[in-house]
Design a protein around this motif. Sequence first.
Motif, PDB file in Angstrom:
ATOM      1  N   THR A  44       0.819  -1.216   0.000  1.00  0.00           N
ATOM      2  CA  THR A  44       0.000   0.000   0.000  1.00  0.00           C
ATOM      3  C   THR A  44       0.852   1.264   0.000  1.00  0.00           C
ATOM      4  O   THR A  44       0.324   2.358  -0.235  1.00  0.00           O
ATOM      5  CB  THR A  44      -0.924   0.036   1.234  1.00  0.00           C
ATOM      6  OG1 THR A  44      -0.129   0.148   2.430  1.00  0.00           O
ATOM      7  CG2 THR A  44      -1.770  -1.223   1.310  1.00  0.00           C
ATOM      8  N   ARG A  45       2.150   1.126   0.249  1.00  0.00           N
ATOM      9  CA  ARG A  45       3.021   2.297   0.344  1.00  0.00           C
ATOM     10  C   ARG A  45       3.694   2.572  -0.997  1.00  0.00           C
ATOM     11  O   ARG A  45       4.097   1.632  -1.701  1.00  0.00           O
ATOM     12  CB  ARG A  45       4.091   2.079   1.407  1.00  0.00           C
ATOM     13  CG  ARG A  45       3.551   1.824   2.809  1.00  0.00           C
ATOM     14  CD  ARG A  45       4.681   1.907   3.827  1.00  0.00           C
ATOM     15  NE  ARG A  45       4.204   1.571   5.151  1.00  0.00           N
ATOM     16  CZ  ARG A  45       4.325   0.367   5.706  1.00  0.00           C
ATOM     17  NH1 ARG A  45       4.918  -0.616   5.018  1.00  0.00           N
ATOM     18  NH2 ARG A  45       3.862   0.128   6.915  1.00  0.00           N
ATOM     19  N   PRO A  46       3.866   3.843  -1.344  1.00  0.00           N
ATOM     20  CA  PRO A  46       4.544   4.174  -2.608  1.00  0.00           C
ATOM     21  C   PRO A  46       5.996   3.729  -2.655  1.00  0.00           C
ATOM     22  O   PRO A  46       6.548   3.562  -3.743  1.00  0.00           O
ATOM     23  CB  PRO A  46       4.434   5.707  -2.662  1.00  0.00           C
ATOM     24  CG  PRO A  46       3.295   6.050  -1.761  1.00  0.00           C
ATOM     25  CD  PRO A  46       3.320   5.028  -0.670  1.00  0.00           C
ATOM     26  N   ASP A  47       6.628   3.530  -1.470  1.00  0.00           N
ATOM     27  CA  ASP A  47       8.037   3.137  -1.458  1.00  0.00           C
ATOM     28  C   ASP A  47       8.227   1.616  -1.476  1.00  0.00           C
ATOM     29  O   ASP A  47       9.349   1.127  -1.277  1.00  0.00           O
ATOM     30  CB  ASP A  47       8.759   3.731  -0.244  1.00  0.00           C
ATOM     31  CG  ASP A  47       8.151   3.276   1.080  1.00  0.00           C
ATOM     32  OD1 ASP A  47       7.088   2.617   1.056  1.00  0.00           O
ATOM     33  OD2 ASP A  47       8.725   3.594   2.144  1.00  0.00           O
ATOM     34  N   PHE A  48       7.160   0.858  -1.718  1.00  0.00           N
ATOM     35  CA  PHE A  48       7.291  -0.596  -1.845  1.00  0.00           C
ATOM     36  C   PHE A  48       8.237  -0.898  -3.006  1.00  0.00           C
ATOM     37  O   PHE A  48       8.047  -0.387  -4.116  1.00  0.00           O
ATOM     38  CB  PHE A  48       5.913  -1.223  -2.084  1.00  0.00           C
ATOM     39  CG  PHE A  48       5.899  -2.721  -2.101  1.00  0.00           C
ATOM     40  CD1 PHE A  48       6.309  -3.454  -1.011  1.00  0.00           C
ATOM     41  CD2 PHE A  48       5.454  -3.417  -3.222  1.00  0.00           C
ATOM     42  CE1 PHE A  48       6.290  -4.849  -1.022  1.00  0.00           C
ATOM     43  CE2 PHE A  48       5.411  -4.801  -3.253  1.00  0.00           C
ATOM     44  CZ  PHE A  48       5.838  -5.515  -2.147  1.00  0.00           C
ATOM     45  N   PHE A  49       9.259  -1.723  -2.764  1.00  0.00           N
ATOM     46  CA  PHE A  49      10.364  -1.852  -3.705  1.00  0.00           C
ATOM     47  C   PHE A  49       9.946  -2.358  -5.085  1.00  0.00           C
ATOM     48  O   PHE A  49      10.582  -2.046  -6.089  1.00  0.00           O
ATOM     49  CB  PHE A  49      11.444  -2.771  -3.127  1.00  0.00           C
ATOM     50  CG  PHE A  49      11.075  -4.223  -3.104  1.00  0.00           C
ATOM     51  CD1 PHE A  49      11.518  -5.094  -4.094  1.00  0.00           C
ATOM     52  CD2 PHE A  49      10.288  -4.739  -2.084  1.00  0.00           C
ATOM     53  CE1 PHE A  49      11.185  -6.432  -4.073  1.00  0.00           C
ATOM     54  CE2 PHE A  49       9.947  -6.079  -2.056  1.00  0.00           C
ATOM     55  CZ  PHE A  49      10.393  -6.929  -3.059  1.00  0.00           C
ATOM     56  N   LEU A  56       6.410   1.562 -12.014  1.00  0.00           N
ATOM     57  CA  LEU A  56       5.092   2.135 -11.804  1.00  0.00           C
ATOM     58  C   LEU A  56       5.202   3.441 -11.035  1.00  0.00           C
ATOM     59  O   LEU A  56       6.163   3.658 -10.287  1.00  0.00           O
ATOM     60  CB  LEU A  56       4.204   1.160 -11.026  1.00  0.00           C
ATOM     61  CG  LEU A  56       3.867  -0.171 -11.695  1.00  0.00           C
ATOM     62  CD1 LEU A  56       3.055  -1.035 -10.752  1.00  0.00           C
ATOM     63  CD2 LEU A  56       3.100   0.054 -12.990  1.00  0.00           C
ATOM     64  N   GLU A  57       4.241   4.316 -11.229  1.00  0.00           N
ATOM     65  CA  GLU A  57       4.132   5.539 -10.440  1.00  0.00           C
ATOM     66  C   GLU A  57       2.990   5.331  -9.443  1.00  0.00           C
ATOM     67  O   GLU A  57       1.820   5.592  -9.757  1.00  0.00           O
ATOM     68  CB  GLU A  57       3.860   6.742 -11.333  1.00  0.00           C
ATOM     69  CG  GLU A  57       5.007   7.043 -12.305  1.00  0.00           C
ATOM     70  CD  GLU A  57       4.724   8.267 -13.144  1.00  0.00           C
ATOM     71  OE1 GLU A  57       3.654   8.895 -12.927  1.00  0.00           O
ATOM     72  OE2 GLU A  57       5.552   8.598 -14.009  1.00  0.00           O
ATOM     73  N   PRO A  58       3.302   4.840  -8.250  1.00  0.00           N
ATOM     74  CA  PRO A  58       2.249   4.395  -7.333  1.00  0.00           C
ATOM     75  C   PRO A  58       1.595   5.549  -6.574  1.00  0.00           C
ATOM     76  O   PRO A  58       2.169   6.622  -6.398  1.00  0.00           O
ATOM     77  CB  PRO A  58       3.002   3.476  -6.370  1.00  0.00           C
ATOM     78  CG  PRO A  58       4.376   4.051  -6.313  1.00  0.00           C
ATOM     79  CD  PRO A  58       4.651   4.597  -7.696  1.00  0.00           C
ATOM     80  N   GLU A  59       0.395   5.271  -6.133  1.00  0.00           N
ATOM     81  CA  GLU A  59      -0.309   6.143  -5.210  1.00  0.00           C
ATOM     82  C   GLU A  59      -0.424   5.431  -3.873  1.00  0.00           C
ATOM     83  O   GLU A  59      -0.522   4.212  -3.809  1.00  0.00           O
ATOM     84  CB  GLU A  59      -1.712   6.477  -5.738  1.00  0.00           C
ATOM     85  CG  GLU A  59      -1.724   7.399  -6.928  1.00  0.00           C
ATOM     86  CD  GLU A  59      -3.132   7.844  -7.277  1.00  0.00           C
ATOM     87  OE1 GLU A  59      -4.063   7.517  -6.510  1.00  0.00           O
ATOM     88  OE2 GLU A  59      -3.304   8.515  -8.298  1.00  0.00           O
ATOM     89  N   SER A  60      -0.408   6.199  -2.809  1.00  0.00           N
ATOM     90  CA  SER A  60      -0.563   5.623  -1.485  1.00  0.00           C
ATOM     91  C   SER A  60      -2.004   5.169  -1.284  1.00  0.00           C
ATOM     92  O   SER A  60      -2.948   5.875  -1.665  1.00  0.00           O
ATOM     93  CB  SER A  60      -0.180   6.651  -0.419  1.00  0.00           C
ATOM     94  OG  SER A  60      -0.350   6.103   0.880  1.00  0.00           O
ATOM     95  N   LEU A  61      -2.191   3.989  -0.732  1.00  0.00           N
ATOM     96  CA  LEU A  61      -3.522   3.443  -0.484  1.00  0.00           C
ATOM     97  C   LEU A  61      -3.891   3.659   0.977  1.00  0.00           C
ATOM     98  O   LEU A  61      -3.073   3.447   1.876  1.00  0.00           O
ATOM     99  CB  LEU A  61      -3.571   1.951  -0.798  1.00  0.00           C
ATOM    100  CG  LEU A  61      -3.761   1.541  -2.267  1.00  0.00           C
ATOM    101  CD1 LEU A  61      -2.511   1.823  -3.072  1.00  0.00           C
ATOM    102  CD2 LEU A  61      -4.127   0.072  -2.358  1.00  0.00           C
ATOM    103  N   GLU A  62      -5.113   4.072   1.191  1.00  0.00           N
ATOM    104  CA  GLU A  62      -5.610   4.294   2.552  1.00  0.00           C
ATOM    105  C   GLU A  62      -6.499   3.118   2.945  1.00  0.00           C
ATOM    106  O   GLU A  62      -7.497   2.838   2.276  1.00  0.00           O
ATOM    107  CB  GLU A  62      -6.383   5.608   2.638  1.00  0.00           C
ATOM    108  CG  GLU A  62      -6.844   5.940   4.047  1.00  0.00           C
ATOM    109  CD  GLU A  62      -7.538   7.293   4.119  1.00  0.00           C
ATOM    110  OE1 GLU A  62      -8.056   7.630   5.198  1.00  0.00           O
ATOM    111  OE2 GLU A  62      -7.565   7.992   3.081  1.00  0.00           O
ATOM    112  N   LEU A  63      -6.123   2.440   4.029  1.00  0.00           N
ATOM    113  CA  LEU A  63      -6.895   1.301   4.514  1.00  0.00           C
ATOM    114  C   LEU A  63      -7.766   1.731   5.677  1.00  0.00           C
ATOM    115  O   LEU A  63      -7.324   2.455   6.578  1.00  0.00           O
ATOM    116  CB  LEU A  63      -5.952   0.171   4.967  1.00  0.00           C
ATOM    117  CG  LEU A  63      -5.070  -0.451   3.884  1.00  0.00           C
ATOM    118  CD1 LEU A  63      -4.179  -1.531   4.491  1.00  0.00           C
ATOM    119  CD2 LEU A  63      -5.911  -1.032   2.761  1.00  0.00           C
TER     120      LEU A  63
END
Length: 254
Positions: A44-49, A56-63
């Motif tokens: 869920t974190r943008p810094d996931f390796f 990918l250009e990730p977005e942070s996910l809110e749980l």
Amino acid sequence: MSFLDHLEELRWTLIKAGAGVLVAIAVCSFFSEWIVDQVLIGPTRPDFFMYDVLALEPESLELLNRTITGQFFADIGTIIVVGLIAGSPVVVFYLWRFIEPALYPSEKKGMRFSAVSATFFFLLGAAFGYLILTPLALQFFAQYTLSEQIVNQFDIMTYFSMVTFWTMGTGLLFELPVVVYFLAKVGILTPEAMRAYRKYALIAVLGVAAFLTPPDPISQIIVAVPLLGLYELSIYVAKWVARRRAQALGMTDE
């Protein structure tokens, strides 16, 4: 051994295999904080390796937790799933120990190959599901919006269920070469039949990939390619088994 003795031996085999899985779960429970924070919540974190690996250009996910027991069962469920994956080699080992005495020396080599391969392909598939399929699917759904007024917020139990489904599901799908080995061993499946049904296998693989992935062509292709590779590998496995069976029958006739 009598039939009842075999049942008793099977009972102890299942008990030992289950105990091995319980030990793996117990060990995982000591690292529950790290497992939940890094394994469950990591994607869920943008810094996931893997986002850097997949470019990918990730977005942070809110749980969010919308039920009283949601966080508790997500915590316990994650420990159990990780423990099952970690303890799967123990299960295969004890099942192999149960089957081995009934095999001829020539059969033991093939069964040893099956036991090792079953563990390897399951772990490989689980890693593929978690490291590749999960990030792709999460980012697709996180960035898919009908309107700017709608904010994507994921329920913790739904998120846990989907990550488990993607991880365990691909682990089971990657067992295809092992399943083909057993079917070819008993003469149900032949390499000629697998080649003849290759086009239908392609349709089935694309269907499975579409079921597992979001409606994104790139994600479907990324999942479909290794499954097609496994199917082609399974053809060679069936061919090898058929050749060994023919050799064995030739020796028997002599």
